[in-house]
Motif scaffolding. Structure first.
Motif, PDB file in Angstrom:
ATOM      1  N   GLU A  33       0.855  -1.180   0.000  1.00  0.00           N
ATOM      2  CA  GLU A  33       0.000   0.000   0.000  1.00  0.00           C
ATOM      3  C   GLU A  33       0.891   1.229   0.000  1.00  0.00           C
ATOM      4  N   ASN A  34       0.599   2.154  -0.914  1.00  0.00           N
ATOM      5  CA  ASN A  34       1.436   3.348  -1.014  1.00  0.00           C
ATOM      6  C   ASN A  34       0.578   4.486  -1.561  1.00  0.00           C
ATOM      7  N   GLY A  35      -0.046   5.208  -0.661  1.00  0.00           N
ATOM      8  CA  GLY A  35      -0.946   6.287  -1.054  1.00  0.00           C
ATOM      9  C   GLY A  35      -2.255   6.152  -0.311  1.00  0.00           C
ATOM     10  N   ILE A  36      -3.311   6.677  -0.912  1.00  0.00           N
ATOM     11  CA  ILE A  36      -4.616   6.704  -0.261  1.00  0.00           C
ATOM     12  C   ILE A  36      -5.274   5.324  -0.321  1.00  0.00           C
ATOM     13  N   TYR A  37      -5.838   4.917   0.804  1.00  0.00           N
ATOM     14  CA  TYR A  37      -6.536   3.643   0.946  1.00  0.00           C
ATOM     15  C   TYR A  37      -7.946   3.969   1.429  1.00  0.00           C
ATOM     16  N   ARG A  38      -8.952   3.640   0.612  1.00  0.00           N
ATOM     17  CA  ARG A  38     -10.349   3.937   0.962  1.00  0.00           C
ATOM     18  C   ARG A  38     -11.136   2.638   1.101  1.00  0.00           C
ATOM     19  N   CYS A  39     -12.051   2.612   2.081  1.00  0.00           N
ATOM     20  CA  CYS A  39     -12.988   1.501   2.269  1.00  0.00           C
ATOM     21  C   CYS A  39     -14.403   2.060   2.201  1.00  0.00           C
ATOM     22  N   TYR A  40     -15.343   1.262   1.619  1.00  0.00           N
ATOM     23  CA  TYR A  40     -16.711   1.711   1.403  1.00  0.00           C
ATOM     24  C   TYR A  40     -17.707   0.690   1.947  1.00  0.00           C
ATOM     25  N   TYR A  41     -18.873   1.195   2.390  1.00  0.00           N
ATOM     26  CA  TYR A  41     -19.942   0.323   2.861  1.00  0.00           C
ATOM     27  C   TYR A  41     -20.628  -0.374   1.694  1.00  0.00           C
ATOM     28  N   LYS A  42     -21.027  -1.617   1.919  1.00  0.00           N
ATOM     29  CA  LYS A  42     -21.702  -2.406   0.886  1.00  0.00           C
ATOM     30  C   LYS A  42     -23.096  -1.863   0.589  1.00  0.00           C
ATOM     31  N   SER A  43     -23.869  -1.605   1.617  1.00  0.00           N
ATOM     32  CA  SER A  43     -25.281  -1.251   1.429  1.00  0.00           C
ATOM     33  C   SER A  43     -25.491   0.139   0.855  1.00  0.00           C
ATOM     34  N   THR A  44     -24.635   1.076   1.227  1.00  0.00           N
ATOM     35  CA  THR A  44     -24.846   2.465   0.815  1.00  0.00           C
ATOM     36  C   THR A  44     -23.825   2.974  -0.193  1.00  0.00           C
ATOM     37  N   GLY A  45     -22.665   2.306  -0.279  1.00  0.00           N
ATOM     38  CA  GLY A  45     -21.594   2.805  -1.143  1.00  0.00           C
ATOM     39  C   GLY A  45     -20.870   3.997  -0.545  1.00  0.00           C
ATOM     40  N   GLN A  46     -21.275   4.405   0.669  1.00  0.00           N
ATOM     41  CA  GLN A  46     -20.654   5.548   1.347  1.00  0.00           C
ATOM     42  C   GLN A  46     -19.238   5.184   1.792  1.00  0.00           C
ATOM     43  N   LEU A  47     -18.419   6.219   1.882  1.00  0.00           N
ATOM     44  CA  LEU A  47     -17.056   6.066   2.379  1.00  0.00           C
ATOM     45  C   LEU A  47     -17.084   5.641   3.847  1.00  0.00           C
ATOM     46  N   HIS A  48     -16.370   4.561   4.175  1.00  0.00           N
ATOM     47  CA  HIS A  48     -16.208   4.115   5.556  1.00  0.00           C
ATOM     48  C   HIS A  48     -15.009   4.814   6.180  1.00  0.00           C
ATOM     49  N   SER A  49     -13.879   4.817   5.461  1.00  0.00           N
ATOM     50  CA  SER A  49     -12.664   5.434   5.990  1.00  0.00           C
ATOM     51  C   SER A  49     -11.693   5.708   4.855  1.00  0.00           C
ATOM     52  N   GLU A  50     -10.799   6.637   5.131  1.00  0.00           N
ATOM     53  CA  GLU A  50      -9.744   6.983   4.180  1.00  0.00           C
ATOM     54  C   GLU A  50      -8.480   7.241   4.983  1.00  0.00           C
ATOM     55  N   LYS A  51      -7.427   6.559   4.598  1.00  0.00           N
ATOM     56  CA  LYS A  51      -6.155   6.725   5.292  1.00  0.00           C
ATOM     57  C   LYS A  51      -5.034   6.662   4.271  1.00  0.00           C
ATOM     58  N   THR A  52      -3.826   6.993   4.697  1.00  0.00           N
ATOM     59  CA  THR A  52      -2.698   7.035   3.782  1.00  0.00           C
ATOM     60  C   THR A  52      -1.591   6.121   4.291  1.00  0.00           C
ATOM     61  N   PHE A  53      -1.027   5.363   3.352  1.00  0.00           N
ATOM     62  CA  PHE A  53       0.069   4.451   3.651  1.00  0.00           C
ATOM     63  C   PHE A  53       1.308   4.862   2.864  1.00  0.00           C
ATOM     64  N   THR A  54       2.475   4.551   3.400  1.00  0.00           N
ATOM     65  CA  THR A  54       3.746   4.713   2.702  1.00  0.00           C
ATOM     66  C   THR A  54       4.511   3.407   2.860  1.00  0.00           C
ATOM     67  N   ASN A  55       4.807   2.774   1.740  1.00  0.00           N
ATOM     68  CA  ASN A  55       5.536   1.491   1.741  1.00  0.00           C
ATOM     69  C   ASN A  55       4.909   0.454   2.660  1.00  0.00           C
ATOM     70  N   GLY A  56       3.569   0.365   2.646  1.00  0.00           N
ATOM     71  CA  GLY A  56       2.858  -0.647   3.418  1.00  0.00           C
ATOM     72  C   GLY A  56       2.638  -0.320   4.871  1.00  0.00           C
TER      73      GLY A  56
END
Length: 107
Positions: A33-56
């Protein structure tokens, strides 16, 4: 679009829920992982979280986790490799759920 170079994943990687909604969106470099990592809810498609990684590794700093309706659920802070939320220190077994919403994403 994902490129495989020397058996390493590079580029934007998407994972989908069974209903076709995006589950995870992450930038990869050399298989990490290197950059923005986003997770989304199944039912709504809404953003669950957004975080940033550098070299994992999760970058230090603050990031927000949202409810299915888009409202703020809580704010997490990564400092010195420890995740806190308003002074709450999650157990090791709960960190993946806090970071990636494993319990919440497959509703």
């Amino acid at each position: 679009e994902i490129d495989i170079i020397n058996d390493q994943t590079n580029g934007k990687m998407l994972e989908y829920h069974s209903n076709g909604q995006i589950k995870k969106e992450v930038e990869m470099k050399d298989g990490k992982e290197n950059g923005i990592y986003r997770c989304y809810y199944k039912s709504t498609g809404q953003l669950h979280s957004e975080k940033t990684f550098t070299n994992g590794v999760l970058d230090e700093g603050q990031f927000d986790v949202f409810n299915k309706d888009g409202s703020l659920r809580y704010t997490l802070v990564n400092k010195d490799g420890k995740i806190t939320s308003n002074g709450y220190f999650p157990s090791e077994s709960n960190i993946d759920n806090l970071l990636f919403g494993f319990d919440d994403l497959d509703d």
